[in-house]
Scaffold this motif. Structure first.
Motif, short mmCIF file in Angstrom:
data_model
loop_
_atom_site.label_atom_id
_atom_site.label_comp_id
_atom_site.label_asym_id
_atom_site.label_seq_id
_atom_site.Cartn_x
_atom_site.Cartn_y
_atom_site.Cartn_z
N GLU A 64 0.83 -1.21 0.00
CA GLU A 64 0.00 0.00 0.00
C GLU A 64 0.87 1.26 0.00
O GLU A 64 0.57 2.24 -0.68
N GLU A 68 1.09 4.25 -2.83
CA GLU A 68 0.90 5.65 -2.46
C GLU A 68 2.04 6.52 -2.99
O GLU A 68 1.84 7.67 -3.38
N THR A 129 -3.43 13.33 -2.76
CA THR A 129 -3.13 12.44 -1.65
C THR A 129 -2.56 13.18 -0.45
O THR A 129 -2.17 12.58 0.53
N LYS A 131 -2.05 15.03 2.97
CA LYS A 131 -2.72 14.96 4.27
C LYS A 131 -1.91 15.78 5.26
O LYS A 131 -0.69 15.84 5.17
N GLN A 136 -3.71 10.40 10.17
CA GLN A 136 -3.93 9.19 9.39
C GLN A 136 -5.39 9.13 8.98
O GLN A 136 -6.26 8.83 9.80
N TRP A 138 -8.01 8.31 5.32
CA TRP A 138 -8.08 7.80 3.96
C TRP A 138 -9.41 8.18 3.34
O TRP A 138 -10.45 8.23 4.04
N SER A 139 -9.39 8.38 2.07
CA SER A 139 -10.64 8.64 1.37
C SER A 139 -11.40 7.33 1.21
O SER A 139 -10.82 6.24 1.33
N GLU A 142 -9.78 5.29 -1.46
CA GLU A 142 -8.57 4.60 -1.03
C GLU A 142 -8.90 3.35 -0.22
O GLU A 142 -8.32 2.29 -0.42
N LEU A 143 -9.85 3.49 0.69
CA LEU A 143 -10.23 2.35 1.52
C LEU A 143 -10.83 1.22 0.69
O LEU A 143 -10.54 0.05 0.90
#
Length: 491
Positions: A64, A68, A129, A131, A136, A138-139, A142-143
């Motif tokens: 992952e 990214e 992306t 942040k 932490q 995630w969109s 993304e999930l």
């Protein structure tokens, strides 16, 4: 930084700089911005901690991170080649040199925490992306696209990884169950009929001693050799007084252990403070135990008691303490007996990542272990069939229908006489009770023996009973009057 690198010059010192837990690994992984650093993180973590299943989970996390960073093109093939080279490199340069080499990258990470200027400069992420630092999140996209490892279980369908509670009255057999569980998982054998994943186990038997534990082990093993990967402790500190530190050190030394059972919760929970809110206190220390289980990727099972006053409507309300215990646990098991003298008990399971179920279990006194009986509905059906098979009316009818080519008709008095002859007992206290009992048996007569029943009222002569067993060679239709009686009886 040079001092830190020199400090990890041998394997033992390098090990102490390994990530403390899963969260530390994730923070470390977040610092990786090149393929080389991703390899380094994988090598270090795989060398010093965990079983293949845990390594596989971390491998997915590295995947992952690579996606990214837009580094994944061809990286999977490179990783496979790298995994093959690691073993060769380890053999060529030796343990200490290998540990020092992979320790350097982690030393950079440790140094960056205290010396921000020493931290390597990372390329600015693309806007989509980006942040905030330290956050932490995630969109949804993304999930939904993440390749996440499935939820793992110690006992399939029963005990997931995480933190759970086993609750019952005192002296109800919880300790026998937990000991049997630890042995089953250590040997990879079924527990209560459910398959297990073989792992090392640790049982904190804080209310027992060596003599009692030896006796119980021998009873459950029944002459088989005891597994070397099951461990037992008889003393432990409380939470906040060194418990998690002690457990962490023991698990580091025995990384195959994936199930820790603590018997009982009251022995390790922090002492209550004056004017402390019970819910907040319970949720706090239970949360610490859950975080420990999650960070290690293991299952921690706490043995606990029910309260004295009982709520018959919801067994989970009977847990001693506040609802913070149930709220913090990933899963909860309640053993519920109607009477202490009963051999059977309800086995109720609920949890976040487990299917809720209710079973009936029985304590086999000869073998000192709990045995799964099935669901309450299954047991009721089994008892119903057993009662039917033992019913003297059924035994008598089977003989009469066999002799009469599948049919028999007669009055209650006649049937009573046949019962004495073929079942050698009285079918009912009187004729009225006999008719009533036949009515009760009617659904099972059809279900179990395909026997249809109807009656004719003959005035003063009383009720005439008619039975016919449906067979392939007996397709005659039921008389209209009988059909009316059948519809009437079924209502």
């Amino acid at each position: 930084m040079n001092e830190m690198k020199e400090a990890v010059g041998n394997w033992r010192e390098a090990k102490q700089f390994s990530p403390a837990d899963e969260n530390d690994f994730l923070r470390w992984l977040d610092k990786a911005d090149t393929e080389e650093k991703l390899f380094s993180r994988l090598t270090f973590w795989f060398t010093f901690r965990g079983l293949p299943a845990d390594q596989n989970q971390r491998y997915h996390l590295v995947q992952e991170r690579a996606r990214e960073l837009r580094l994944w093109n061809g990286l999977e093939l490179k990783l496979r080649r790298w995994q093959d080279r690691v073993a060769d490199e380890y053999e060529q340069i030796g343990k200490e040199a290998f540990a020092a080499r992979i320790g350097e990258d982690y030393a950079d990470y440790i140094n960056s925490l205290t010396d921000p200027e020493a931290a390597p400069q990372q390329a600015a992420p693309e806007p989509e992306t980006a942040k905030p630092a330290g956050v932490q999140a995630w969109s949804a996209r993304e999930l939904s696209e993440m390749v996440l490892p499935p939820i793992r279980h110690v006992v399939e369908g029963l005990l997931p990884m995480g933190m759970g509670v086993l609750v019952a009255k005192p002296k109800l057999g919880k300790s026998w169950m937990v000991l049997d569980l630890c042995l089953a998982v250590a040997q990879g054998e079924p527990f209560l009929g459910f398959p297990t994943q073989q792992h090392g186990t640790l049982y904190l038997a804080l209310e027992d001693g060596k003599s009692r534990m030896q006796t119980r082990l021998r009873r459950l093993l029944e002459g088989r050799p005891a597994p070397a990967n099951m461990h037992v402790m008889f003393q432990a500190q409380r939470l906040g007084e060194g418990l998690l530190e002690m457990l962490g050190e023991y698990l580091d030394a025995n990384p195959d252990i994936h199930l820790v059972c603590i018997d009982t919760l009251s022995k390790i929970k922090p002492k209550a403070k004056p004017f402390e809110n019970a819910y907040d206190a319970d949720y706090d220390y239970m949360g610490r135990l859950k975080a420990f289980a999650d960070s290690r990727g293991i299952c921690v099972l706490l043995v606990h008691h029910t309260r004295k006053s009982k709520n018959p409507e919801d067994s989970f309300d009977n847990i001693n303490g506040s609802t913070g215990i149930l709220g913090a646990a990933d899963f909860t098991i309640v053993l519920d007996k109607q009477s202490r003298m009963d051999d059977e008990a309800g086995f109720l399971l609920t949890g976040r990542d487990i299917e809720q179920c209710e079973r009936v279990i029985r304590f086999d006194k000869a073998r000192c272990r709990w045995v799964m009986q099935g669901t309450a509905a299954q047991l009721a059906a089994q008892r119903r069939v057993a009662e039917y098979e033992a019913e003297p009316i059924v035994k008598t009818l089977r003989v009469l229908l066999q002799q009469g080519d599948g049919t028999w008709s007669g009055y209650s008095k006649n049937l009573m006489e046949m019962g004495q002859r073929y079942a050698h007992t009285e079918l009912a206290p009187n004729l009225q009770m006999l008719s009533k009992r036949i009515q009760e048996l009617q659904p099972m007569l059809w279900e179990r023996d395909t026997i249809r029943y109807w009656y004719n009222s003959n005035g003063n002569a009383g009720r005439k009973h008619n039975f016919r067993q449906e067979r392939a060679d007996n397709n005659a239709s039921v008389p209209v009057s009988a059909q009316l009686s059948l519809r009437h009886n079924y209502h």
